[in-house]
Design an enzyme around this catalytic site. Structure first.
Site, PDB file in Angstrom:
ATOM      1  N   GLU A 204       1.441 -11.734   5.343  1.00  0.00           N
ATOM      2  CA  GLU A 204       0.389 -11.091   6.124  1.00  0.00           C
ATOM      3  C   GLU A 204       0.793 -11.252   7.597  1.00  0.00           C
ATOM      4  O   GLU A 204       0.558 -12.276   8.221  1.00  0.00           O
ATOM      5  CB  GLU A 204      -0.966 -11.766   5.859  1.00  0.00           C
ATOM      6  CG  GLU A 204      -1.468 -11.653   4.430  1.00  0.00           C
ATOM      7  CD  GLU A 204      -2.124 -10.311   4.125  1.00  0.00           C
ATOM      8  OE1 GLU A 204      -1.981  -9.368   4.936  1.00  0.00           O
ATOM      9  OE2 GLU A 204      -2.777 -10.209   3.077  1.00  0.00           O
TER      10      GLU A 204
ATOM     11  N   HIS B 104       2.544  -7.016   4.416  1.00  0.00           N
ATOM     12  CA  HIS B 104       1.165  -6.581   4.628  1.00  0.00           C
ATOM     13  C   HIS B 104       0.718  -6.973   6.026  1.00  0.00           C
ATOM     14  O   HIS B 104       1.384  -7.737   6.724  1.00  0.00           O
ATOM     15  CB  HIS B 104       0.237  -7.221   3.590  1.00  0.00           C
ATOM     16  CG  HIS B 104       0.416  -6.706   2.199  1.00  0.00           C
ATOM     17  ND1 HIS B 104      -0.465  -5.824   1.617  1.00  0.00           N
ATOM     18  CD2 HIS B 104       1.382  -6.946   1.281  1.00  0.00           C
ATOM     19  CE1 HIS B 104      -0.047  -5.542   0.393  1.00  0.00           C
ATOM     20  NE2 HIS B 104       1.077  -6.212   0.168  1.00  0.00           N
TER      21      HIS B 104
ATOM     22  N   GLU C  75      -2.438  -0.003   7.786  1.00  0.00           N
ATOM     23  CA  GLU C  75      -1.594  -1.092   7.317  1.00  0.00           C
ATOM     24  C   GLU C  75      -0.329  -0.581   6.631  1.00  0.00           C
ATOM     25  O   GLU C  75       0.751  -1.155   6.805  1.00  0.00           O
ATOM     26  CB  GLU C  75      -2.390  -1.983   6.356  1.00  0.00           C
ATOM     27  CG  GLU C  75      -1.621  -3.171   5.816  1.00  0.00           C
ATOM     28  CD  GLU C  75      -2.430  -3.994   4.823  1.00  0.00           C
ATOM     29  OE1 GLU C  75      -1.886  -5.001   4.329  1.00  0.00           O
ATOM     30  OE2 GLU C  75      -3.596  -3.638   4.541  1.00  0.00           O
TER      31      GLU C  75
ATOM     32  N   HIS D  95       0.834  -1.204   0.000  1.00  0.00           N
ATOM     33  CA  HIS D  95       0.000   0.000   0.000  1.00  0.00           C
ATOM     34  C   HIS D  95       0.874   1.262   0.000  1.00  0.00           C
ATOM     35  O   HIS D  95       1.941   1.260  -0.585  1.00  0.00           O
ATOM     36  CB  HIS D  95      -0.988  -0.042   1.159  1.00  0.00           C
ATOM     37  CG  HIS D  95      -1.776  -1.316   1.189  1.00  0.00           C
ATOM     38  ND1 HIS D  95      -2.813  -1.578   0.330  1.00  0.00           N
ATOM     39  CD2 HIS D  95      -1.640  -2.438   1.969  1.00  0.00           C
ATOM     40  CE1 HIS D  95      -3.296  -2.782   0.563  1.00  0.00           C
ATOM     41  NE2 HIS D  95      -2.597  -3.332   1.559  1.00  0.00           N
TER      42      HIS D  95
END
Length: 255
Positions: A143, A78, A25, A11
Site C-alpha cells: 500500500e 496498491h 488507484e 484493480h
C-alpha cells in the site's frame, strides 16, 4: 532458469480501486508496477505482470496467472485509502503471515519507502486476502501511501522514481540476503504436518520414507515440521502434493 517475479498492478478496468479528486488507484498501481518491473528486468530477473493495460481480473484470476506462470515471488501494488480524506498517511505492506522471505521483504520495502519520507504503517497479516492466500509463492501487497492524502500524493508524485527504485532494491536485497540471484529458481516443498512433539514428526517422516517419499523434519517457529521434497518446478510440486493429498495427508506447498 531466471528467477521469476510476478508483479500485480492492483484493480484495473471496471474496478478503479480507491478514488480521490479524479485520481484512481488502478492508474498509480499500474505505473508503479511497470516502473519497478523495468528495474528488475534490467537487473536480470524474469518479470511478468498480471496486467499491463487497463483491464480487470478478479483477485483469484490474478493468483492463477501467477501460479500458472510458475512465479517465484509475487508483489501486488496498491494505494491505501481512508473514510475521511487527509486523516492517515503512510506506507503499509500486507502478508499472508509474518514468516520467511515475505516477512523480510515487507520489512525492507517499508524501510526503503520510509527513508523517502512516508510514515511507516507497519506490516499487517491478511491471511484471507485472495492474492496472498492463493498464490503458491511468497507474496506481499504494497500500500504505497494513502491516495486520499495530499501529503502522500505529493510524495508519490515528486519521488516516483525513488519509490520504484526503493521497491526494486528491497526485492533484490532481500533475495540476495537469502542467497537467491536473478538466475536462481525458487525451490518448492510440500509440508504435510507440524507438531510440538518431535517424536510425532519423526514418526510421520519415517512412515513417508518407508513409502519412498523424500521426507524430512525441520524445526521452525517452535514446531517440528514434516516436509516432502524440494522442487524447482511448481508443476512437479503440485503433482507431489496431489499424490500426498490422495493418501489423506493435509498438505500445502511452501516456497
Amino acid at each position: 532458469m531466471a528467477y521469476k517475479i510476478i508483479l500485480d498492478p492492483g484493480h484495473g478496468g471496471s474496478d478503479p480501486g480507491a478514488n480521490f479528486n479524479g485520481r484512481q488507484e488502478k492508474d498509480d498501481a499500474l505505473a508503479l508496477a511497470m516502473a519497478v518491473g523495468k528495474l528488475l528486468t534490467n537487473a536480470g530477473f524474469d518479470v511478468e505482470y498480471t496486467r499491463t493495460a487497463d483491464v480487470y481480473n478478479t483477485p483469484f484470476e490474478k493468483a492463477m496467472i501467477a501460479n500458472n506462470a510458475g512465479g517465484d515471488l509475487f508483489v501486488s501494488f496498491h494505494r491505501n485509502s481512508s473514510a475521511v480524506p487527509n486523516t492517515y498517511t503512510g506506507v503499509q505492506t500486507l502478508v499472508y503471515n509474518r514468516e520467511g522471505l515475505k516477512e523480510k521483504l515487507a520489512e525492507n520495502i517499508n524501510k526503503n519507502l520510509t527513508a523517502i519520507g512516508f510514515e511507516d504503517k507497519g506490516i499487517v497479516e491478511r491471511p484471507n486476502l485472495v492474492v496472498l492466500k492463493r498464490t503458491k509463492m511468497p507474496a506481499v501487497l504494497i500500500e504505497a501511501g494513502f491516495i486520499n492524502s495530499d501529503k502522500d500524493n505529493e510524495l508519490f508524485d515528486n519521488n516516483f522514481n525513488e519509490i520504484a527504485q526503493g521497491i526494486a532494491d528491497a526485492i533484490i536485497d532481500t533475495l540476495d540476503d537469502s542467497g537467491i540471484s536473478a538466475t536462481d529458481a525458487q525451490v518448492y516443498t510440500i509440508q504435510v504436518g507440524a507438531f510440538r512433539n518431535g517424536q510425532l514428526a519423526n514418526n510421520m517422516a519415517a512412515q513417508l520414507k518407508a513409502m519412498q517419499f523424500p521426507a524430512m523434519v525441520v524445526f521452525e517457529d517452535g514446531l517440528y515440521k514434516v516436509r516432502v521434497g524440494e522442487f524447482k518446478s511448481l508443476d512437479n510440486a503440485v503433482e507431489m502434493e496431489q499424490r500426498l493429498r490422495a493418501m489423506g495427508y493435509n498438505t500445502f506447498i511452501r516456497s
